[in-house]
Scaffold this motif. Structure first.
Motif, PDB file in Angstrom:
ATOM      1  N   ALA A 207       0.828  -1.205   0.000  1.00 48.91           N
ATOM      2  CA  ALA A 207       0.000   0.000   0.000  1.00 48.91           C
ATOM      3  C   ALA A 207       0.862   1.254   0.000  1.00 48.91           C
ATOM      4  O   ALA A 207       0.567   2.233  -0.706  1.00 48.91           O
ATOM      5  N   ILE A 300      -4.178   4.836   4.831  1.00 49.03           N
ATOM      6  CA  ILE A 300      -3.928   3.426   5.108  1.00 49.03           C
ATOM      7  C   ILE A 300      -4.460   3.149   6.510  1.00 49.03           C
ATOM      8  O   ILE A 300      -3.937   3.664   7.504  1.00 49.03           O
ATOM      9  N   ILE A 328      -7.498   2.573   2.239  1.00 47.82           N
ATOM     10  CA  ILE A 328      -6.924   1.253   1.976  1.00 47.82           C
ATOM     11  C   ILE A 328      -6.938   0.514   3.305  1.00 47.82           C
ATOM     12  O   ILE A 328      -6.266   0.925   4.258  1.00 47.82           O
ATOM     13  N   LEU A 346      -5.501  -6.943   2.164  1.00 49.39           N
ATOM     14  CA  LEU A 346      -5.566  -5.535   1.795  1.00 49.39           C
ATOM     15  C   LEU A 346      -6.837  -5.328   0.990  1.00 49.39           C
ATOM     16  O   LEU A 346      -7.112  -6.074   0.053  1.00 49.39           O
ATOM     17  N   GLY A 348      -9.045  -2.526  -1.231  1.00 50.14           N
ATOM     18  CA  GLY A 348      -8.939  -1.240  -1.921  1.00 50.14           C
ATOM     19  C   GLY A 348      -9.765  -1.215  -3.180  1.00 50.14           C
ATOM     20  O   GLY A 348     -10.443  -2.196  -3.533  1.00 50.14           O
ATOM     21  N   PHE A 352      -6.574  -0.156  -7.844  1.00 48.89           N
ATOM     22  CA  PHE A 352      -5.479  -0.176  -6.865  1.00 48.89           C
ATOM     23  C   PHE A 352      -5.047  -1.620  -6.596  1.00 48.89           C
ATOM     24  O   PHE A 352      -3.852  -1.917  -6.520  1.00 48.89           O
TER      25      PHE A 352
END
Length: 482
Positions: A207, A300, A328, A346, A348, A352
């Protein structure tokens, strides 16, 4: 067997006889430690075939080596490197390896840090108790169930596995995760919005790599998660820190920075901030989303401790709100199950995640899809949810026991605020923590000396991994050092 065809290079145009070239090459490799004492050498016929020479040439070479004392030839048993070698003394551990790996590399390379890398615990110290940073008790985790599913998949589904790569991670796990995140966190994300990683740290790196260019301004709380900040600095970020108080990261300070400087990314741990354990207030959550939209920077959101709350239901993550893909979301199962279960994720926007897949492929071509599929079974069957419910009760009891011990045994030297969740207490000591840590080490107890938190005389006291008896032993040792 060693590749003698590449270890022994012959040049028949030289004036030096071939048998001497062979003998010299073997001697050289014995001196450099490639051929260890008592190592068996190929027989004369086999070595002749390997080097494509006449057998008599090998016999002459071996005879030369035997006369010099480098090898021993035993009839019907073979040829061996001599055990008691002339002119050769065994080197002590730590000395430079001649012709091999030593302490320094001769060729130039990039030095990323002057700090010596290694375990967070001092080497060669027999700790029988560890006050960690806040890790789960693996004795409670359903690891037997996870391994049962792992073995089942290995036996049946993966008997003839497909060799192709699925860089985003196991499709089965991503499908399970999409439902799980919706039910537990209110995050509406489908399979295209999910990337499985080898732990949360890989997710943070990916990220950050996609949101940071050299010289970019990045905001984080102070004190904060040092390992994440190291990643950001490594990628060339200009770190701009803001205070963290009892309501979490200071959004007024964030707004002030945004008015003066362009910001690329903000890193935040909303639930049980590391290291101080505070939770970001609802008002500041809304303010962060407003600032992200106003100044168009990415957030993040590292939510590794989301599953552990003791006083009330948790606030929903920033990622569950309206953010137009600027948030994110990062999490991990290392805290839910065990630190050895290196599966993170993760969340997003789809474009991305596509770039994240490309970067993940450069770092780790194939994830552990077998373990990921096994974990998906535990999520779908409800094993993870049942475990978290049980663990929350146990950890809450351990937190209460720890605070009682701190209040009765260390009241004069420790200040702390009881966290609403997580696995650690942020403690401020009124005495030199380095001295107390050194005293504990002598008693077989590890506790941080505070250096890694960049906060003098403060450290996290992890309570989740210690049962009540272990906790009492640890506090008794600390109390004896006051």
């Amino acid at each position: 067997m060693l590749p003698f065809q590449t270890l022994i290079s012959l040049d028949k145009t030289l004036a030096l006889p071939v048998y001497r070239q062979i003998a010299n090459a073997i001697t050289h490799h014995i001196k450099n430690g490639v051929l260890q004492p008592c190592t068996a050498l190929p027989g004369t016929r086999e070595m002749a075939e390997i080097l494509d020479v006449h057998r008599k040439t090998i016999v002459a070479a071996y005879s030369e080596l035997e006369v010099q004392g480098w090898i021993c030839v035993t009839p019907r048993k073979g040829c061996y490197v001599a055990g008691n070698l002339p002119e050769l003394k065994p080197g002590e551990w730590g000395q430079e390896a001649p012709g091999g790996y030593g302490k320094q590399m001769s060729a130039p390379f990039n030095v990323l840090t002057k700090e010596r890398q290694g375990s967070i615990y001092p080497p060669n110290t027999p700790f029988h108790l560890i006050i960690d940073d806040g890790w789960p008790d693996t004795r409670l985790a359903p690891l037997d169930v996870l391994m049962r599913e792992y073995r089942s998949l290995l036996k049946f589904k993966y008997k003839n596995p497909v060799t192709g790569t699925v860089t985003a991670g196991s499709l089965t796990l991503r499908e399970a995760m999409a439902d799980y995140l919706s039910e537990t966190r209110g995050i509406k994300a489908g399979v295209p919005h999910l990337l499985i990683t080898h732990g949360a740290q890989m997710a943070i790196f990916i990220a950050a790599r996609l949101t940071i260019t050299p010289g970019a301004n990045v905001i984080a709380g102070a004190p904060g998660y040092a390992t994440a900040s190291q990643v950001f600095r490594h990628l060339g970020a200009n770190m701009m820190t803001v205070p963290v108080d009892e309501q979490g990261i200071d959004t007024d300070a964030v707004a002030d920075i945004c008015r003066k400087h362009p910001v690329s990314m903000l890193y935040v741990i909303p639930h049980h901030h590391h290291p101080t354990t505070v939770t970001l207030s609802p008002a500041r959550r809304m303010r962060l989303l407003e600032l992200s939209a106003q100044y168009n920077f990415a957030i993040i959101e590292d939510d590794y401790d989301y599953g552990f709350h003791y006083n009330s239901s948790p606030y929903l993550p920033l990622a569950s709100g309206q953010h137009d893909g600027r948030v994110i979301y990062i999490g991990s199962f290392s805290k839910s199950l065990a630190s050895s279960v290196r599966i993170g994720f993760l969340v997003g926007a789809e474009d991305f995640i596509q770039q994240g897949m490309y970067l993940r492929k450069l770092l780790d071509l194939k994830g552990n899809h077998l373990m990921e599929d096994a974990l998906a079974v535990l999520i779908k069957n409800g094993d993870i949810s049942r475990h978290l419910k049980k663990a929350n009760k146990v950890y809450h009891t351990r937190l209460q026991h720890l605070t009682t011990l701190l209040d009765t045994r260390l009241r004069e030297v420790v200040e702390y605020t009881v966290p609403t969740g997580g696995m650690a207490v942020w403690a401020q000591f009124k005495i030199p923590l380095k001295q107390l840590s050194a005293h504990a080490t002598k008693q077989g107890l590890y506790i941080s000396d505070g250096t890694s938190y960049m906060a003098e005389n403060s450290c996290r006291i992890g309570f989740a991994s210690l049962n009540t008896q272990e906790m009492e032993q640890a506090i008794t040792i600390l109390a004896s050092g006051i």
